[in-house]
Design an enzyme around this catalytic site. Structure first.
Site, PDB file in Angstrom:
ATOM      1  CE1 TYR A   1      44.432  42.859  44.757  1.00  0.00           C
ATOM      2  CE2 TYR A   1      46.697  43.008  44.275  1.00  0.00           C
ATOM      3  CZ  TYR A   1      45.383  42.944  45.244  1.00  0.00           C
ATOM      4  OH  TYR A   1      45.438  43.476  46.521  1.00  0.00           O
TER       5      TYR A   1
ATOM      6  CD  GLU B   1      42.757  45.232  47.227  1.00  0.00           C
ATOM      7  OE1 GLU B   1      41.491  45.482  47.712  1.00  0.00           O
ATOM      8  OE2 GLU B   1      43.039  43.965  47.314  1.00  0.00           O
TER       9      GLU B   1
END
Lengths: 389, 291
Positions: free
Chosen positions: A109, A197
């Protein structure tokens, strides 16, 4: 401003970040063309809406032939995807992205965003990719790696080195990850993004790093210097009433209740919503006509709220400040006449020339209830709407 | 002696000749503010509203002795205008401009580090010391000289608060609109410090909102005080539904402390009297003063 996944990936690619090969389709026959062109053993068909968690809602399908890709895309077009981020009414799918499948060994991530109170930029990384990051933060907070940069400071190579080591990466993969971090930061900084993101960020079996899904948001106030980003705006993703409001430069958000609100100032708008709720009512919208509440904008705002079929009654709460209450009252009365006022309307005016403003409302011959206090105004409109129901 | 704006404050307006600058400077002059000039590049050596106009802030300071500025320039030029005022060594810069890109303000923040200038705003209603002067867009007449320091993220809610405290006979020492932007010059803690040191301020009202955590930091700061001043607060947005978010990361940055309830709770536990509705804020302050 938000953009679609495929648009975000095109931006990432420009900044030297690996993304799977793919293309966008607006119709089923275009999906067929894209799938034939890709000609991969494994492909992924992804509905493009401005909300996450599409997988569980049926917005992401892994397919193994052109035929399957076409069928998946055909199913998605026109579908209303309901995810935890869309609200109960869901988002209608107008665009479908088809890309090559990726040979994923592990999922990470990575995110760059404006940290609210640090006043600088925050960079977040985690070994727990592919999951909701909120869940990771709650269950295993030690797996969230975070760098809070001081205001005006950019990500430095030493930050990227530390993150790559803390993620447990080695050799070629670690180098690729560091390059990616610096490049994502560059894109974030150059384009006045507020969020980039990447989740998941895939490690492939070949040791490459590939962005599998990406969300990007941009600072609306900086769009004037990024015309190319502004062109990516997708009006289909915006509520039609919100679009109409934007045309009049009104700050409007549609809500689920039945009391239409028109207020000046975001703080007073929120405080008005709060007091409506205290009296047992539910606001149908947030509408801030803001500082320059001219008679024309007041009229436009009023007509907009009135046109919402969910609205059963309207409360106007204006603290005139620099605005003259008489001209606000005139704008309101002319808009109310135009629509033929068939819904309860309570108005609380305060500020310059307030007595004159109230006189105009009272002398209009229209069923407008003019009150002095905010609490009284909230109570009156809540009761009026209850009685009408 | 109030804070930020005192009888010694000499004010210039950056963007004086624009429509906003003109309108609000006129109002400020009418209110009695000690306005000494304005700055508009390329319009130096002219005059506007009977005030001298200068090309640069430095020149305005040299010729008028100005020590404060109100920034009313369009958002794309605002960061530059603030930094020009900082370089010119002003004590106070109040930036009213709404819509300045976040990245520009982050740069301003870095450049201001270690400098003596205090920035209030941007995207704020400004600062007023009732009866002395104002830099901003607030209506002067709802304010009255008195003993309550008001700090507010919202402009309109600060007017509501001023009106209530005026009607109760408490009045205001100074009202500071700190603004609603992501990156701002003065936060609650900074403003609380100013009022804590001000002998004319007997009680302080804080008007906060959902989002961010500056109210939580303020609560911690109030808790740490040795010498107490009564504080009352209102937090707007209890009824606001959580906005639709594109990503998830925003929620973990502040770990659930951004809601109205979390902020109210933090303030209550610091001994702050929290009003449940904005219409009660004046009475909450009056009650807090009684102890």
């Amino acid at each position: 401003m938000d953009i679609h996944e495929y648009q975000a990936k095109q931006i990432l690619a420009k900044y030297g970040i690996n993304v799977p090969v793919g293309d966008i389709a607006y119709q089923t026959h275009e999906a067929e063309r894209v799938a034939k062109w890709l000609d991969e053993d494994v492909m992924v068909v992804k509905a493009q809406i401005h909300a996450g968690d599409r997988g569980k809602a049926g917005g992401v399908k892994i397919v193994r032939s052109v035929q399957e890709a076409v069928e998946a895309a055909d199913d998605m077009f026109g579908m209303r995807l309901v995810t935890p981020q869309t609200g109960p009414q869901g988002e209608k799918v107008h665009r479908v992205y088809i890309e090559a499948g990726c040979d994923i060994a592990d999922e990470l991530y990575f995110c760059v965003l404006n940290g609210r109170d640090a006043n600088g930029i925050t960079v977040i990384a985690s070994t727990e990719g592919g999951m909701e990051i909120e869940e990771v933060a709650e269950k295993t907070p030690e797996k969230i790696l975070r760098i809070n940069l001081a205001p005006g400071v950019e990500l430095q190579p030493h930050h990227a080195r530390k993150l790559s080591y803390d993620l447990g990466l080695k050799g070629k993969t670690a180098r690729a990850a560091r390059k990616l971090m610096m490049n994502v930061f560059r894109a974030f900084y150059d384009l006045d993004a507020t969020l980039i993101e990447i989740n998941p960020l895939a490690l492939t079996n070949a040791g490459d790093i590939v962005a599998i899904d990406c969300k990007m948001s941009f600072d609306d106030d900086a769009l004037y210097r990024h015309k190319d980003i502004e062109e990516l705006r997708d009006d289909a993703e915006i509520d039609p009433l919100e679009l109409e409001a934007a045309r009049h430069d009104l700050n409007y958000v549609k809500l689920t209740g039945n009391i239409g609100l028109m207020v000046n100032g975001a703080g007073l708008s929120m405080a008005t919503m709060d007091i409506i709720k205290q009296f047992g009512g539910k606001p149908a919208n947030f509408l801030d006509v803001s500082g320059a509440a001219t008679p024309e904008r007041v009229a436009a705002a009023f007509k907009l709220i009135y046109s919402d079929p969910d609205v059963k009654g309207i409360l106007v709460n204006i603290f005139g400040g620099m605005m003259r209450c008489d001209s606000i009252a005139e704008g309101l009365v002319s808009a109310a006449r135009e629509v033929g006022l068939g819904k309860p309307l309570v108005v609380r005016l305060e500020g310059t020339n307030v007595k004159l403003g109230r006189k105009i409302l009272e002398g209009s011959g229209l069923p407008i209830e003019s009150v002095k206090g905010m609490a009284e105004a909230a109570e009156k409109i809540v009761n009026a709407v209850k009685k009408a129901a | 002696m109030a804070v930020l704006i005192t009888p010694e404050t000499k004010v210039i307006c950056q963007g004086l000749t624009g429509s906003q600058g003109t309108f609000h400077s006129e109002q400020a002059i009418k209110y009695g503010t000690n306005m000494v000039g304005g700055v508009t590049p390329e319009k130096g050596a002219t005059s506007h509203l009977d005030l001298p106009v200068f090309d640069t802030v430095a020149e305005a300071v040299a010729k008028t002795g100005a020590n404060a500025s109100g920034v009313f320039v369009p958002p794309e030029f605002a960061a530059d205008a603030i930094l020009e005022a900082v370089e010119a060594g002003l004590d106070l810069v109040v930036c009213i401009t709404d819509g300045i890109p976040v990245r520009d303000m982050q740069r301003v923040k870095r450049e201001m580090h270690g400098r003596k200038t205090r920035l209030v705003g941007p995207n704020c209603s400004g600062v007023i010391t009732p009866g002395v002067g104002k830099i901003g867009i607030m209506p002067g007449y709802v304010h009255s000289p008195g003993k309550i320091g008001v700090i507010s993220r919202s402009g309109t809610l600060s007017y509501e608060t001023a009106m209530q405290t005026s009607n109760l006979g408490l009045g205001q020492s100074t009202v500071i609109g700190i603004g609603g932007d992501l990156v701002s010059g003065t936060n609650f803690v900074d403003a609380l410090e100013l009022f804590l040191d001000d002998p004319d301020t007997a009680g302080i009202i804080m008007i906060g909102e959902i989002g961010g955590t500056i109210e939580i930091e303020a609560a911690e700061f109030v808790k740490s005080w040795n010498r107490k001043k009564p504080v009352a607060a209102f937090i707007a947005g209890a009824a606001a539904p959580p906005g639709r978010r594109l990503g998830h990361a925003g929620a973990i940055v502040s770990s659930g402390m951004e809601t109205a309830e979390a902020k109210k709770e933090a303030l209550r536990s610091a001994g702050v009297r929290v009003a449940e509705s904005i219409v009660e804020i004046g009475e909450s302050m009056r009650d807090a003063l009684k102890g």
